[in-house]
Design an enzyme around this catalytic site. Structure first.
Site, PDB file in Angstrom:
ATOM      1  N   ASP A  14      25.792  16.605   5.179  1.00  0.00           N
ATOM      2  CA  ASP A  14      25.950  18.052   5.331  1.00  0.00           C
ATOM      3  C   ASP A  14      25.238  18.485   6.605  1.00  0.00           C
ATOM      4  O   ASP A  14      24.197  17.927   6.968  1.00  0.00           O
ATOM      5  CB  ASP A  14      25.351  18.784   4.125  1.00  0.00           C
ATOM      6  N   GLU A  16      23.798  21.924   8.873  1.00  0.00           N
ATOM      7  CA  GLU A  16      23.531  23.350   9.026  1.00  0.00           C
ATOM      8  C   GLU A  16      23.600  23.655  10.515  1.00  0.00           C
ATOM      9  O   GLU A  16      23.080  22.880  11.337  1.00  0.00           O
ATOM     10  CB  GLU A  16      22.155  23.731   8.467  1.00  0.00           C
ATOM     11  N   HIS A 161      21.282  25.646   0.882  1.00  0.00           N
ATOM     12  CA  HIS A 161      21.686  25.613   2.288  1.00  0.00           C
ATOM     13  C   HIS A 161      20.626  24.924   3.146  1.00  0.00           C
ATOM     14  O   HIS A 161      20.500  25.222   4.334  1.00  0.00           O
ATOM     15  CB  HIS A 161      21.953  27.027   2.828  1.00  0.00           C
ATOM     16  N   ASP A 166      21.352  19.896  -0.908  1.00  0.00           N
ATOM     17  CA  ASP A 166      22.754  20.290  -1.076  1.00  0.00           C
ATOM     18  C   ASP A 166      23.676  19.081  -1.103  1.00  0.00           C
ATOM     19  O   ASP A 166      24.722  19.101  -1.757  1.00  0.00           O
ATOM     20  CB  ASP A 166      23.179  21.235   0.049  1.00  0.00           C
TER      21      ASP A 166
END
Length: 495
Positions: A14, A16, A161, A166
């Site tokens: 993931d 950000e 987040h 996550d």
């Protein structure tokens, strides 16, 4: 440490990123988190997470911080992407990649990041995009298909987040979804679509398995349950593979697909193409209201209500199926989508290009003065929709009517002008007409030579009057919620 020779693990990851605030700005990676997972026992073998310092700290805007909580101070001492590129490449290259919305977002951002440092990007040998996969297989029961909604459905806690938490949540959601679908396929007469098990029935405390890594870097000592894994003695199938294979519509027996050679169950390319095509068709159907006839004159429609005809007690908010699975909020008036017609709106501020979409195109909008009657309708819709969202969301609500301090008696609203990609080009979705100088002449459709913002800016100027046919579009995205006013048609009187 997992051997670099054995690339059979699934890499869940993931990103950000910053949130662009102007055309052409692009995204900057602020954090990378990943776990390597045994594909047969679905246990975590290794994890890695790190904050990333962008080349320009000013890219971390207030909007970006609101989306993921990562501030400039948090990353000022972090490594750059160039510093971690070797590690990211080693984790991902030649493995199956998994994540939520990775095909349209994370994969694109990764390729861009490697291109910026003049290095070839890692390549997957397969892709599991849980957004695309579960949209088809699980979406109707789990709400809007956000990871937070899916996690809430199964009682797994809140999405942070941040960091590798996550990523682990993504794995847990897939496990739960796959298990439910496995049970339903095993006992179809008992577990039918009309008798789904309560989402909180299997909730259990998962805090011990989701503690964040205390320092930036890798966790080379996996949980005790994942050590000394014998891949060869593992069971030949797992519900998660049934989930992936069934998305292609083919039966699976003992890990081998029946019949003739079948496509790779992890290749979601055709599924994503289908979803995007349906999304485009549905979006155009929603945003255009009716098929384009090619005529240069405006067609009257009875689906847009005059403000005086809107009965507030008849307004309601509901969730409706959208794109074959996810659900979308919709504002209704007497059981039909609420769309309003507002005449002679005065343009306060001309065209804004401050924000961009995922493709870098400007999200065009402009501000008009709001009459008392328009405020009456929108304030009521705002209140109803806010109470609807507050019941299951922590997002910050943004009022649709803007009342600035010192100018409370001069309220304004912002009208959105959506665009859509067509082939290699772009076109406006909003039908735009211009009034002729003669009062007896019908408004004429404005035909633009191309996607030229300057042409539109010359038409929509401060002081111009606009008759607007408006769709009310509620949203709840990245901790922000509210109602967008989307102009489906406009008649501009700019003389």
């Amino acid at each position: 440490m997992v051997s670099s020779i054995d690339r059979s693990e699934i890499a869940f990851f993931d990103l950000e990123t910053t949130v662009p605030t102007r055309p052409g700005q692009g995204f900057a990676i602020l954090e990378f988190g990943s776990i390597l997972v045994c594909p047969r026992k679905l246990v975590e073998l290794e994890s890695y997470e790190t904050l990333v310092k962008p080349h320009d700290l000013s890219l971390i805007s207030t909007l970006s911080v609101r989306a993921n909580g990562i501030t400039a101070d948090a990353v000022v001492s972090a490594p750059t992407f160039s510093d971690i590129a070797d590690r990211v490449y080693d984790i991902l290259h030649g493995r199956i990649w998994a994540g939520h919305n990775i095909i349209r977002f994370d994969c694109v951002r990764l390729r861009d990041a490697f291109a910026q440092i003049n290095r070839p990007p890692p390549e997957p040998k397969g892709l599991i995009d849980s957004l695309a996969l579960l949209t088809q297989r699980f979406g109707r029961r789990a709400g809007d298909m956000k990871m937070a909604s899916l996690a809430n459905y199964f009682g797994l806690g809140k999405q942070s987040h941040r960091q590798v938490y996550d990523v682990r949540m993504n794995l847990e959601v897939l496990k739960y979804c796959a298990t439910v679908l496995f049970l339903e396929s095993s006992l179809p007469d008992i577990f039918t679509e009309n008798s789904w098990v309560s989402p909180n029935a299997t909730t259990r405390n998962r805090g011990s398995g989701k503690s964040a890594v205390e320092a930036t870097g890798s966790s080379t000592s996996p949980p005790s349950s994942s050590r000394n894994i014998d891949h060869h003695n593992s069971p030949p199938t797992h519900p998660i593979f049934s989930l992936a294979a069934s998305s292609a519509g083919e039966p699976v027996q003992n890990g081998v697909e029946t019949g003739h050679a079948q496509p790779d169950p992890f290749d979601l390319g055709p599924l994503v193409d289908k979803i995007e095509t349906e999304a485009l068709e549905a979006s155009e159907a929603m945003e255009e209201g009716s098929p384009t006839t090619g005529s240069n004159t405006i067609t009257e429609s009875t689906e847009f209500l005059d403000l005086d005809h809107v009965s507030i007690p008849s307004v309601a908010v509901t969730r409706v199926p959208f794109f074959r699975g996810p659900q979308k909020m919709q504002i209704l008036h007497r059981d039909a989508p609420l769309q309003i017609r507002c005449d002679a709106l005065k343009v306060r501020f001309g065209l804004s290009t401050r924000f961009v979409d995922h493709a870098g195109r400007p999200r065009l909008s402009f501000v008009v003065d709001a009459s008392p009657n328009l405020c009456r309708v929108l304030d009521a819709c705002d209140d109803i929709a806010k109470r609807f969202v507050d019941s299951d969301s922590s997002s910050e609500w943004r009022p649709v009517v803007s009342r600035k301090p010192g100018f409370y008696n001069s309220p304004t609203v912002r009208l959105q002008l959506p665009s859509v990609a067509v082939g290699d080009g772009v076109r406006w979705v909003t039908e735009i007409y211009q009034k002729e100088s003669s009062p007896s002449s019908s408004p004429q459709r404005v035909v633009f030579s191309n996607y030229d913002v300057a042409e539109l800016e010359a038409l929509i100027r401060p002081g111009s009057l606009v008759d607007a046919f408006i769709c009310l579009d509620p949203y709840d995205y990245q901790q922000n919620a509210g109602i967008r006013l989307v102009a489906k048609k406009m008649i501009v009187d700019s003389k």
